[in-house]
Design a protein around this motif. Structure first.
Motif, mmCIF file in Angstrom:
data_model
loop_
_atom_site.group_PDB
_atom_site.id
_atom_site.type_symbol
_atom_site.label_atom_id
_atom_site.label_comp_id
_atom_site.label_asym_id
_atom_site.label_seq_id
_atom_site.Cartn_x
_atom_site.Cartn_y
_atom_site.Cartn_z
ATOM 1 N N THR A 226 40.855 2.901 77.912
ATOM 2 C CA THR A 226 39.430 3.333 79.187
ATOM 3 C C THR A 226 40.082 2.342 79.702
ATOM 4 O O THR A 226 40.249 0.674 79.069
ATOM 5 C CB THR A 226 38.665 3.055 78.251
ATOM 6 O OG1 THR A 226 37.594 3.979 76.978
ATOM 7 C CG2 THR A 226 37.429 2.322 78.788
ATOM 8 N N LEU A 227 39.233 2.478 80.947
ATOM 9 C CA LEU A 227 40.217 1.342 82.087
ATOM 10 C C LEU A 227 38.791 0.725 83.013
ATOM 11 O O LEU A 227 37.666 1.697 82.868
ATOM 12 C CB LEU A 227 41.406 1.989 82.983
ATOM 13 C CG LEU A 227 41.927 2.314 82.172
ATOM 14 C CD1 LEU A 227 43.229 2.775 83.199
ATOM 15 C CD2 LEU A 227 43.638 1.224 81.591
ATOM 16 N N ARG A 228 38.822 -0.274 84.054
ATOM 17 C CA ARG A 228 37.713 -0.602 84.485
ATOM 18 C C ARG A 228 38.561 -0.908 85.762
ATOM 19 O O ARG A 228 39.036 -1.882 85.515
ATOM 20 C CB ARG A 228 36.877 -1.686 83.770
ATOM 21 C CG ARG A 228 35.630 -2.352 84.937
ATOM 22 C CD ARG A 228 35.307 -3.297 84.329
ATOM 23 N NE ARG A 228 34.626 -3.236 82.926
ATOM 24 C CZ ARG A 228 34.524 -3.336 82.182
ATOM 25 N NH1 ARG A 228 33.062 -2.620 83.218
ATOM 26 N NH2 ARG A 228 33.719 -3.578 80.895
ATOM 27 N N ASP A 229 37.828 -0.419 87.498
ATOM 28 C CA ASP A 229 38.472 -0.292 88.415
ATOM 29 C C ASP A 229 37.715 -2.005 88.750
ATOM 30 O O ASP A 229 37.094 -2.660 88.509
ATOM 31 C CB ASP A 229 38.335 0.819 89.238
ATOM 32 C CG ASP A 229 36.817 1.195 89.663
ATOM 33 O OD1 ASP A 229 35.724 -0.552 89.343
ATOM 34 O OD2 ASP A 229 36.034 2.057 89.847
ATOM 35 N N PRO A 230 38.260 -2.371 89.345
ATOM 36 C CA PRO A 230 38.057 -3.043 90.092
ATOM 37 C C PRO A 230 37.019 -4.072 90.363
ATOM 38 O O PRO A 230 35.734 -4.998 90.689
ATOM 39 C CB PRO A 230 39.195 -3.885 91.410
ATOM 40 C CG PRO A 230 40.037 -3.039 91.545
ATOM 41 C CD PRO A 230 39.561 -1.800 90.491
ATOM 42 N N GLU A 231 35.882 -3.229 90.624
ATOM 43 C CA GLU A 231 34.667 -3.103 90.835
ATOM 44 C C GLU A 231 33.290 -3.061 89.909
ATOM 45 O O GLU A 231 31.981 -3.212 89.866
ATOM 46 C CB GLU A 231 34.011 -2.030 92.525
ATOM 47 C CG GLU A 231 34.635 -2.116 93.192
ATOM 48 C CD GLU A 231 34.275 -1.400 94.593
ATOM 49 O OE1 GLU A 231 33.253 -1.717 95.479
ATOM 50 O OE2 GLU A 231 34.890 0.241 94.811
ATOM 51 N N ALA A 233 33.696 0.157 87.570
ATOM 52 C CA ALA A 233 33.805 1.577 87.281
ATOM 53 C C ALA A 233 34.614 1.700 86.142
ATOM 54 O O ALA A 233 35.808 2.059 86.045
ATOM 55 C CB ALA A 233 33.648 2.492 88.097
ATOM 56 N N MET A 234 34.469 2.271 85.273
ATOM 57 C CA MET A 234 34.886 2.866 83.858
ATOM 58 C C MET A 234 34.987 3.611 84.081
ATOM 59 O O MET A 234 34.442 5.040 84.424
ATOM 60 C CB MET A 234 34.140 2.775 82.575
ATOM 61 C CG MET A 234 33.989 0.738 82.296
ATOM 62 S SD MET A 234 33.815 0.446 80.429
ATOM 63 C CE MET A 234 31.685 1.132 80.309
ATOM 64 N N PHE A 235 36.729 4.489 82.823
ATOM 65 C CA PHE A 235 36.927 5.725 83.303
ATOM 66 C C PHE A 235 38.139 5.449 82.381
ATOM 67 O O PHE A 235 38.567 4.337 81.346
ATOM 68 C CB PHE A 235 37.246 5.804 84.319
ATOM 69 C CG PHE A 235 38.539 5.277 85.303
ATOM 70 C CD1 PHE A 235 40.054 6.319 85.265
ATOM 71 C CD2 PHE A 235 38.700 4.271 85.133
ATOM 72 C CE1 PHE A 235 41.080 4.715 85.474
ATOM 73 C CE2 PHE A 235 39.546 3.422 86.145
ATOM 74 C CZ PHE A 235 41.479 4.227 85.983
#
Length: 243
Positions: A226-231, A233-235
């Motif tokens: 599970t990752l989080r983008d720089p803004e 948002a998780m995916f």
């Protein structure tokens, strides 16, 4: 929904290998392509409507007005819409537990369904009461109705699976959020994207300014992360062989 469309395209292009084209909805919208096929949509509307940057799960419906009425009748909230977008209409809503989701009335892109081709592997609702959530979504979307083309719903061990066309497209999990002491964690829909190499996707995300929420793990080394983008948002990225 992003606040910076160009930055989001750069990030997801680097992490997931996506290319992008302008969407027919107008300025500020783009379609993400994997292997030349549509996989997701991006828009910078988050800044304009004052909503958090996030991935939103959308469900196809035949009548947005009817489904909106069902959402309200069953304790949910309609936040935006039905709003005309391109040749269709879109609605943003929240279920009684607060999980945000959307639904779309209009033409659907072929092979842009969950679990098909290059599309996301599946969707997961992380909530407090999976059975109550299944009742809500089943009633507003006509899941488990004895008519051709309807989704099948199964409940087992605090988890509800939703199947369409013979494969699982969504999972509703209960219990974990209620036990978490962090008040910032709330019920939400979560999206899983397929990648060839989970470890490589994690490295690319970190290099592009993202963060790791859950390290690679699961059955088989590096099956998902599970990752989080720089803004923010998780995916989750999941290996293609595990889907």
């Amino acid at each position: 929904m992003t606040a910076d469309l160009s930055a989001a395209q750069n990030f997801y292009g680097a992490v997931l290998g996506w290319a992008f084209r302008a969407a027919s909805f107008g300025e500020g919208f783009s379609v993400a392509l994997a292997d030349g096929k549509p996989v997701a949509g991006l828009t910078d509307i988050a800044r304009r409507i004052g909503m958090a940057v996030s991935w939103t799960s959308y469900f196809a419906v035949g009548d947005a007005d009817m489904v909106s009425a069902r959402v309200r009748e069953r304790g949910g909230t309609v936040a935006v819409g039905p709003l005309a977008v391109g040749s269709g209409r879109v609605v943003l809503a929240a279920d009684p537990a607060g999980a945000v989701f959307g639904f779309w009335e209009g033409r659907n892109v072929p092979d842009w369904g969950i679990g098909k081709g290059a599309a996301p592997a599946w969707l997961e609702l992380r909530t407090r009461d999976a059975f109550a959530a299944a009742m809500f979504y089943g009633e507003i979307f006509d899941w488990a109705v004895d008519r051709p083309g309807r989704c099948e719903v199964r409940y087992e061990d605090e988890m509800v699976t939703v199947r369409a066309g013979g494969h699982t497209v969504a999972c509703l999990r209960g219990g974990a959020i209620e036990a978490d002491p962090d008040p910032r964690i709330r019920p939400r829909w979560h999206v899983y994207f397929r990648v060839d190499d989970v470890e490589k996707a994690v490295e690319s995300a970190l290099a592009a300014g993202g963060a790791v929420v859950n390290e690679p793990g699961g059955p088989g080394a590096g099956r998902e992360a599970t990752l989080r983008d720089p803004e923010g948002a998780m995916f989750t990225v999941t290996s293609k062989t595990s889907c």
